[in-house]
Design a protein around this motif. Structure first.
Motif, PDB file in Angstrom:
ATOM      1  N   ARG A 127      44.470  40.345  52.468  1.00  0.00           N
ATOM      2  CA  ARG A 127      43.108  39.844  52.291  1.00  0.00           C
ATOM      3  C   ARG A 127      42.862  39.224  50.911  1.00  0.00           C
ATOM      4  O   ARG A 127      42.099  38.282  50.786  1.00  0.00           O
ATOM      5  CB  ARG A 127      42.095  40.991  52.507  1.00  0.00           C
ATOM      6  N   ARG A 128      43.467  39.800  49.876  1.00  0.00           N
ATOM      7  CA  ARG A 128      43.247  39.299  48.520  1.00  0.00           C
ATOM      8  C   ARG A 128      44.572  39.221  47.762  1.00  0.00           C
ATOM      9  O   ARG A 128      44.825  40.001  46.836  1.00  0.00           O
ATOM     10  CB  ARG A 128      42.276  40.218  47.772  1.00  0.00           C
ATOM     11  N   PRO A 129      45.445  38.303  48.134  1.00  0.00           N
ATOM     12  CA  PRO A 129      46.762  38.231  47.496  1.00  0.00           C
ATOM     13  C   PRO A 129      46.707  37.864  46.017  1.00  0.00           C
ATOM     14  O   PRO A 129      47.695  38.039  45.301  1.00  0.00           O
ATOM     15  CB  PRO A 129      47.492  37.147  48.313  1.00  0.00           C
ATOM     16  N   ASP A 130      45.553  37.369  45.563  1.00  0.00           N
ATOM     17  CA  ASP A 130      45.420  37.020  44.153  1.00  0.00           C
ATOM     18  C   ASP A 130      45.285  38.257  43.269  1.00  0.00           C
ATOM     19  O   ASP A 130      45.520  38.191  42.058  1.00  0.00           O
ATOM     20  CB  ASP A 130      44.202  36.114  43.945  1.00  0.00           C
ATOM     21  N   LEU A 131      44.914  39.390  43.855  1.00  0.00           N
ATOM     22  CA  LEU A 131      44.763  40.616  43.077  1.00  0.00           C
ATOM     23  C   LEU A 131      46.119  41.270  42.827  1.00  0.00           C
ATOM     24  O   LEU A 131      47.002  41.216  43.675  1.00  0.00           O
ATOM     25  CB  LEU A 131      43.855  41.608  43.812  1.00  0.00           C
ATOM     26  N   PRO A 132      46.306  41.909  41.660  1.00  0.00           N
ATOM     27  CA  PRO A 132      47.561  42.633  41.382  1.00  0.00           C
ATOM     28  C   PRO A 132      47.574  43.963  42.122  1.00  0.00           C
ATOM     29  O   PRO A 132      47.273  45.022  41.563  1.00  0.00           O
ATOM     30  CB  PRO A 132      47.527  42.807  39.857  1.00  0.00           C
ATOM     31  N   GLY A 133      47.923  43.921  43.396  1.00  0.00           N
ATOM     32  CA  GLY A 133      47.788  45.090  44.264  1.00  0.00           C
ATOM     33  C   GLY A 133      48.524  46.318  43.782  1.00  0.00           C
ATOM     34  O   GLY A 133      47.990  47.424  43.807  1.00  0.00           O
ATOM     35  N   ARG A 134      49.770  46.162  43.333  1.00  0.00           N
ATOM     36  CA  ARG A 134      50.546  47.336  42.932  1.00  0.00           C
ATOM     37  C   ARG A 134      49.970  47.991  41.686  1.00  0.00           C
ATOM     38  O   ARG A 134      49.948  49.214  41.572  1.00  0.00           O
ATOM     39  CB  ARG A 134      52.005  46.926  42.714  1.00  0.00           C
ATOM     40  N   LEU A 135      49.499  47.177  40.758  1.00  0.00           N
ATOM     41  CA  LEU A 135      48.879  47.742  39.556  1.00  0.00           C
ATOM     42  C   LEU A 135      47.607  48.505  39.912  1.00  0.00           C
ATOM     43  O   LEU A 135      47.345  49.583  39.363  1.00  0.00           O
ATOM     44  CB  LEU A 135      48.566  46.634  38.545  1.00  0.00           C
ATOM     45  N   LEU A 136      46.828  47.966  40.825  1.00  0.00           N
ATOM     46  CA  LEU A 136      45.587  48.633  41.225  1.00  0.00           C
ATOM     47  C   LEU A 136      45.876  49.941  41.952  1.00  0.00           C
ATOM     48  O   LEU A 136      45.285  50.981  41.649  1.00  0.00           O
ATOM     49  CB  LEU A 136      44.768  47.710  42.126  1.00  0.00           C
ATOM     50  N   VAL A 137      46.799  49.903  42.910  1.00  0.00           N
ATOM     51  CA  VAL A 137      47.080  51.094  43.717  1.00  0.00           C
ATOM     52  C   VAL A 137      47.764  52.170  42.891  1.00  0.00           C
ATOM     53  O   VAL A 137      47.375  53.344  42.943  1.00  0.00           O
ATOM     54  CB  VAL A 137      47.924  50.716  44.952  1.00  0.00           C
ATOM     55  N   GLN A 138      48.780  51.798  42.121  1.00  0.00           N
ATOM     56  CA  GLN A 138      49.442  52.798  41.283  1.00  0.00           C
ATOM     57  C   GLN A 138      48.503  53.300  40.190  1.00  0.00           C
ATOM     58  O   GLN A 138      48.587  54.455  39.776  1.00  0.00           O
ATOM     59  CB  GLN A 138      50.716  52.219  40.662  1.00  0.00           C
ATOM     60  N   GLY A 139      47.601  52.431  39.732  1.00  0.00           N
ATOM     61  CA  GLY A 139      46.619  52.873  38.738  1.00  0.00           C
ATOM     62  C   GLY A 139      45.689  53.933  39.291  1.00  0.00           C
ATOM     63  O   GLY A 139      45.266  54.841  38.569  1.00  0.00           O
ATOM     64  N   MET A 140      45.381  53.845  40.582  1.00  0.00           N
ATOM     65  CA  MET A 140      44.509  54.836  41.210  1.00  0.00           C
ATOM     66  C   MET A 140      45.181  56.202  41.309  1.00  0.00           C
ATOM     67  O   MET A 140      44.501  57.227  41.318  1.00  0.00           O
ATOM     68  CB  MET A 140      44.114  54.368  42.618  1.00  0.00           C
ATOM     69  N   THR A 141      46.503  56.201  41.421  1.00  0.00           N
ATOM     70  CA  THR A 141      47.224  57.456  41.685  1.00  0.00           C
ATOM     71  C   THR A 141      48.219  57.802  40.568  1.00  0.00           C
ATOM     72  O   THR A 141      49.105  58.625  40.773  1.00  0.00           O
ATOM     73  CB  THR A 141      47.995  57.349  43.011  1.00  0.00           C
ATOM     74  N   PHE A 142      48.048  57.181  39.383  1.00  0.00           N
ATOM     75  CA  PHE A 142      49.057  57.305  38.335  1.00  0.00           C
ATOM     76  C   PHE A 142      49.338  58.750  37.948  1.00  0.00           C
ATOM     77  O   PHE A 142      50.458  59.103  37.583  1.00  0.00           O
ATOM     78  CB  PHE A 142      48.636  56.506  37.089  1.00  0.00           C
ATOM     79  N   TRP A 143      48.337  59.595  38.008  1.00  0.00           N
ATOM     80  CA  TRP A 143      48.468  60.962  37.508  1.00  0.00           C
ATOM     81  C   TRP A 143      49.407  61.815  38.345  1.00  0.00           C
ATOM     82  O   TRP A 143      49.853  62.871  37.916  1.00  0.00           O
ATOM     83  CB  TRP A 143      47.081  61.623  37.428  1.00  0.00           C
ATOM     84  N   VAL A 144      49.727  61.352  39.564  1.00  0.00           N
ATOM     85  CA  VAL A 144      50.620  62.141  40.417  1.00  0.00           C
ATOM     86  C   VAL A 144      51.758  61.323  41.020  1.00  0.00           C
ATOM     87  O   VAL A 144      52.791  61.872  41.383  1.00  0.00           O
ATOM     88  CB  VAL A 144      49.802  62.837  41.535  1.00  0.00           C
ATOM     89  N   SER A 145      51.627  59.996  41.094  1.00  0.00           N
ATOM     90  CA  SER A 145      52.616  59.189  41.827  1.00  0.00           C
ATOM     91  C   SER A 145      54.036  59.254  41.263  1.00  0.00           C
ATOM     92  O   SER A 145      54.988  59.251  42.061  1.00  0.00           O
ATOM     93  CB  SER A 145      52.145  57.727  41.926  1.00  0.00           C
ATOM     94  N   PRO A 146      54.277  59.326  39.946  1.00  0.00           N
ATOM     95  CA  PRO A 146      55.681  59.384  39.492  1.00  0.00           C
ATOM     96  C   PRO A 146      56.439  60.592  40.020  1.00  0.00           C
ATOM     97  O   PRO A 146      57.647  60.528  40.227  1.00  0.00           O
ATOM     98  CB  PRO A 146      55.559  59.430  37.961  1.00  0.00           C
ATOM     99  N   PHE A 147      55.729  61.687  40.253  1.00  0.00           N
ATOM    100  CA  PHE A 147      56.379  62.920  40.699  1.00  0.00           C
ATOM    101  C   PHE A 147      56.759  62.864  42.179  1.00  0.00           C
ATOM    102  O   PHE A 147      57.500  63.717  42.661  1.00  0.00           O
ATOM    103  CB  PHE A 147      55.465  64.112  40.434  1.00  0.00           C
ATOM    104  N   PHE A 148      56.236  61.880  42.895  1.00  0.00           N
ATOM    105  CA  PHE A 148      56.531  61.722  44.319  1.00  0.00           C
ATOM    106  C   PHE A 148      57.187  60.369  44.588  1.00  0.00           C
ATOM    107  O   PHE A 148      57.004  59.791  45.645  1.00  0.00           O
ATOM    108  CB  PHE A 148      55.254  61.877  45.144  1.00  0.00           C
TER     109      PHE A 148
END
Length: 198
Positions: A127-148
């Motif tokens: 829907r919005r390919p102009d947005l940096p999707g991975r930065l937004l999504v990983q930014g939302m979950t940064f506090w736990v995502s590296p451990f998983f």
């Protein structure tokens, strides 16, 4: 067929580079006394930045076919596994950080995270390919995502097989990785359904 293989290889290479960047950032910052939150944020940002850059340099993996995703996933698994096997002793700070975090391992977090990341990335890419999707999504979950494994089934599987970062090993680890593949696909199909319904 050659284009298909080159696309899968390129996607996998950027994924491996993202994991390498995350490990390197933790290695550099941990001895300086960085807090756990800063280390997690740095790792997530490093991984997301390189995978986002790779998606913009070529075909976005979030928009690829299932065959492309499977091929890229297999190559990325082998790449991340090799990276961890070769740099495991060197990445002692990263291994210690990921192992001794206050976040204990929960399969539900791994499964739910894989579903959410897949769903959001595909929706943003469509829907919005102009947005940096991975930065937004990983930014939302940064506090736990590296451990998983950044909620990537292939990265998590490589960590599990390598026994790196406190990920469960053996059949338990592979079972969780298989479950992450299933929830990842569920997120992808649900995103497609949302898009078609619209």
């Amino acid at each position: 067929m050659t284009r298909f293989a080159s696309t899968a290889m390129a996607s996998a290479a950027w994924g491996v580079a993202g994991v390498a960047a995350a490990l390197l950032l933790v290695q550099l910052l941990a001895p300086l006394g960085a807090t756990g939150s800063l280390l997690a944020l740095s790792a997530a940002a490093g991984y997301a930045s390189l995978t986002e850059f790779g998606a913009r340099r070529g075909r976005d993996p979030a928009l690829g076919s299932l065959a492309e995703a499977a091929a890229a996933g297999l190559v990325q698994f082998l790449g991340v596994w090799t990276l961890i096997a070769l740099t495991g002793p060197w990445a002692a700070q990263a291994d210690e950080f990921l192992t001794t975090t206050r976040f204990r391992f929960y399969a539900a977090v791994a499964l739910g995270g894989a579903f959410t990341v897949s769903l959001l990335l595909r929706l943003v890419a469509q829907r919005r390919p102009d947005l940096p999707g991975r930065l937004l999504v990983q930014g939302m979950t940064f506090w736990v995502s590296p451990f998983f494994g950044f909620f990537s089934p292939v990265v998590f599987a490589a960590m599990s097989v390598s026994g790196f970062g406190g990920a469960p090993t053996g059949l338990a680890g592979l079972g969780v990785a298989a479950g992450m593949v299933a929830t990842h696909l569920a997120g992808r199909f649900l995103a497609d359904w949302f898009t078609e319904a619209r």
